[in-house]
Write an enzyme that holds these catalytic residues in place. Structure first.
Site, PDB file in Angstrom:
ATOM      1  N   THR A  20       0.823  -1.213   0.000  1.00  0.00           N
ATOM      2  CA  THR A  20       0.000   0.000   0.000  1.00  0.00           C
ATOM      3  C   THR A  20       0.858   1.264   0.000  1.00  0.00           C
ATOM      4  O   THR A  20       0.702   2.144  -0.855  1.00  0.00           O
ATOM      5  CB  THR A  20      -0.912   0.004   1.248  1.00  0.00           C
ATOM      6  OG1 THR A  20      -1.640  -1.219   1.270  1.00  0.00           O
ATOM      7  CG2 THR A  20      -1.873   1.174   1.222  1.00  0.00           C
ATOM      8  N   GLU A 136      10.257   9.662   9.001  1.00  0.00           N
ATOM      9  CA  GLU A 136       9.119  10.546   9.305  1.00  0.00           C
ATOM     10  C   GLU A 136       7.792   9.802   9.242  1.00  0.00           C
ATOM     11  O   GLU A 136       6.879  10.041  10.037  1.00  0.00           O
ATOM     12  CB  GLU A 136       9.108  11.718   8.308  1.00  0.00           C
ATOM     13  CG  GLU A 136       8.000  12.711   8.522  1.00  0.00           C
ATOM     14  CD  GLU A 136       8.080  13.416   9.880  1.00  0.00           C
ATOM     15  OE1 GLU A 136       9.026  14.177  10.091  1.00  0.00           O
ATOM     16  OE2 GLU A 136       7.186  13.183  10.729  1.00  0.00           O
ATOM     17  N   GLY A 141       1.756   9.158  10.321  1.00  0.00           N
ATOM     18  CA  GLY A 141       1.487   9.090   8.877  1.00  0.00           C
ATOM     19  C   GLY A 141       2.023  10.311   8.159  1.00  0.00           C
ATOM     20  O   GLY A 141       3.229  10.566   8.139  1.00  0.00           O
ATOM     21  N   ILE A 143       1.678  13.479   8.916  1.00  0.00           N
ATOM     22  CA  ILE A 143       1.955  14.691   9.714  1.00  0.00           C
ATOM     23  C   ILE A 143       3.467  14.805   9.935  1.00  0.00           C
ATOM     24  O   ILE A 143       4.074  13.847  10.406  1.00  0.00           O
ATOM     25  CB  ILE A 143       1.299  14.616  11.113  1.00  0.00           C
ATOM     26  CG1 ILE A 143      -0.179  14.247  11.028  1.00  0.00           C
ATOM     27  CG2 ILE A 143       1.487  15.909  11.873  1.00  0.00           C
ATOM     28  CD1 ILE A 143      -0.808  13.989  12.394  1.00  0.00           C
ATOM     29  N   LYS A 212       5.231   4.144  18.485  1.00  0.00           N
ATOM     30  CA  LYS A 212       5.363   5.542  18.059  1.00  0.00           C
ATOM     31  C   LYS A 212       5.718   6.428  19.250  1.00  0.00           C
ATOM     32  O   LYS A 212       6.536   7.347  19.138  1.00  0.00           O
ATOM     33  CB  LYS A 212       4.061   6.001  17.404  1.00  0.00           C
ATOM     34  CG  LYS A 212       3.794   5.298  16.074  1.00  0.00           C
ATOM     35  CD  LYS A 212       2.374   5.518  15.592  1.00  0.00           C
ATOM     36  CE  LYS A 212       2.140   4.886  14.221  1.00  0.00           C
ATOM     37  NZ  LYS A 212       0.713   4.835  13.852  1.00  0.00           N
TER      38      LYS A 212
END
Ligand code: HSE
Length: 448
Positions: A20, A136, A141, A143, A212
């Site tokens: 994806t 990043e 995602g 941001i 995260k």
């Protein structure tokens, strides 16, 4: 490495993992080639793609791109300056990243699970080899939250970083609240939309958010920790009645990742980290973050509160972050830069384990949902157990009434209390004969 590409008219990129996000990266590089070149002054060229699945039609123009299953060949290809790892998982991904670093290639990855577990080794290898590892896309995602911490807020002591870090669970919570549907039904929909991790437990048990948060705590406070050190609760236990009651009490339920730095007057630091479903005031900004969107609030001592909002998952938003990393590295290559400085925002010798603030010292109000047999006296047993721990009760609601012997949800809101008292009370309540299922607790955060 730097000299090798300095005289070329483009920077070459190799992509490992054409799922994806990989498809999104190929699309963004193709569709936005004009703006990328206008900003860099030279093109980024997707030279090769490696994936085991050569059959699926990704609906991307692959003209001039070599596409096969040969990841080793891709890493060794002299035309490839930057390797993008998007296969996810641990062992194979780690080997590919380390092989790329050994081959003098810069690396871009979205693999927070791998970085949260093996980041130290990977960053040390990259530093030794003088190459960059950029990530990043691993948090938030699309941001640019890591770049904001590393660059835009670099002058601050960061006081806290907290927010909605997982798009899948935010989608599930939003939809459960909106439709009253069961958790499993909504999770399936999130997976069909392509938000979910390969292993859905990473999302729904809060592990992805903890991965995260470990990266955010490193970048915000220079605190080296693994996700296993983060107290983590997921969203499986929530049912539609929790959303109904949350609304009645003036809250919405969000899975929050919370990291705070407690500094005493002597400057000693303790790091508070936790991931759990949380009731947030319905009027707060985080309460308005719906579906697969993410939002992170960062408070710095100089800047004050700042808020970052955007798509936390999905093909093109995540690709946006990957390609931004490619562009930053490509600029560095062109500038003849001397390799990574501080990928985790602190110089390696200032990235150290720090004492953690124990959950038992937390204080706050809580929502408690007991499952109890509907018969006289039950409520007094429950409130008695809470009273023994000195826990005050603000509201009590019983939803529905069963015929004799049925279990019903009994909901309580507590006054501010300590986590240790709550845990002790829940242990006694869950041992009561009248209580037929483990109690569900949702902590309340008022200060948002
Ligand atoms: N599964 C993750 C999420 C993908 O739902 O947020 C982005 O990290």
């Amino acid at each position: 490495m730097v000299e090798k590409v300095a005289d070329r008219s483009s920077v070459g990129v190799g992509l490992i993992g054409f799922g994806t996000i990989g498809t999104g990266v190929a699309k963004v590089l193709r569709q936005n080639a004009d703006v990328i070149e206008q900003r860099l002054g030279f093109p980024l060229r997707l030279v090769r793609i490696a994936d085991l699945d050569l059959e699926t039609d990704r609906r991307v123009d692959l003209t001039d791109i070599r596409f096969d299953a040969d990841s080793a060949g891709l890493i060794a290809d002299p035309e490839v300056d930057i390797v993008i790892e998007l296969i996810g998982g641990y062992d194979v991904a780690k080997r590919m990243i380390l092989d790329s670093i050994d081959a003098g290639k810069h690396v871009v990855t979205a693999n927070k699970a791998l970085l949260a577990l093996h980041g130290r080794e990977i960053f040390a290898s990259a530093a030794k080899a003088g190459v960059d590892v950029a990530f990043e896309a691993a948090v938030g995602g699309g941001i640019p939250i890591l770049r904001s911490l590393r660059e835009g807020l670099a002058a601050n002591h960061i006081e806290s970083v907290l927010g909605i870090l997982n798009g899948t669970t935010n989608y599930v919570l939003t939809e459960m609240e909106r439709t009253g549907e069961a958790f499993e039904v909504v999770l399936k929909r999130a997976q069909d939309l392509g938000y979910a991790e390969a292993d859905p437990s990473f999302d729904v048990d809060g592990i992805d958010a903890a991965h995260k948060l470990a990266l955010l705590a490193a970048m915000a406070f220079g605190a080296e920790l693994t996700h296993e050190q983060i107290p983590t609760e997921g969203i499986r236990a929530l049912t539609p009645v929790d959303f109904e009651l949350a609304a009645e009490f003036g809250y919405r339920i969000k899975l929050l990742g919370i990291a705070k730095c407690h500094r005493d007057v002597a400057g000693n630091e303790r790091i508070e980290v936790r991931v759990h479903p949380t009731m947030v005031p319905a009027g707060s900004m985080l309460a308005g973050v719906d579906a697969a969107m993410n939002a992170v609030e960062v408070i710095g001592d100089a800047v004050g509160p700042t808020l970052y909002y955007g798509a936390g998952a999905g093909e093109l938003p995540t690709a946006s972050a990957v390609v931004a990393d490619l562009m930053e590295i490509a600029r560095e290559i062109r500038r003849g830069g001397s390799g990574p400085v501080a990928p985790l925002s602190y110089m390696p010798d200032h990235l150290v384990p720090k004492p953690l603030f124990p959950m038992s010292e937390l204080r706050g109000r809580a929502y408690l949902r007991f499952t109890a047999v509907d018969r006289p006296g039950v409520l007094s047993h429950i409130t008695g157990a809470l009273g023994e721990q000195g826990i005050g009760i603000e509201s009590v609601v019983q939803k529905g009434s069963g015929t004799a012997g049925d279990s019903v949800p009994v909901i309580l809101l507590t006054h501010p209390t300590s986590e240790s008292a709550l845990q002790a009370a829940l242990e006694s309540v869950d041992r009561l004969d009248d209580v037929t299922a483990p109690t569900v607790m949702v902590r309340i955060e008022e200060e948002l």
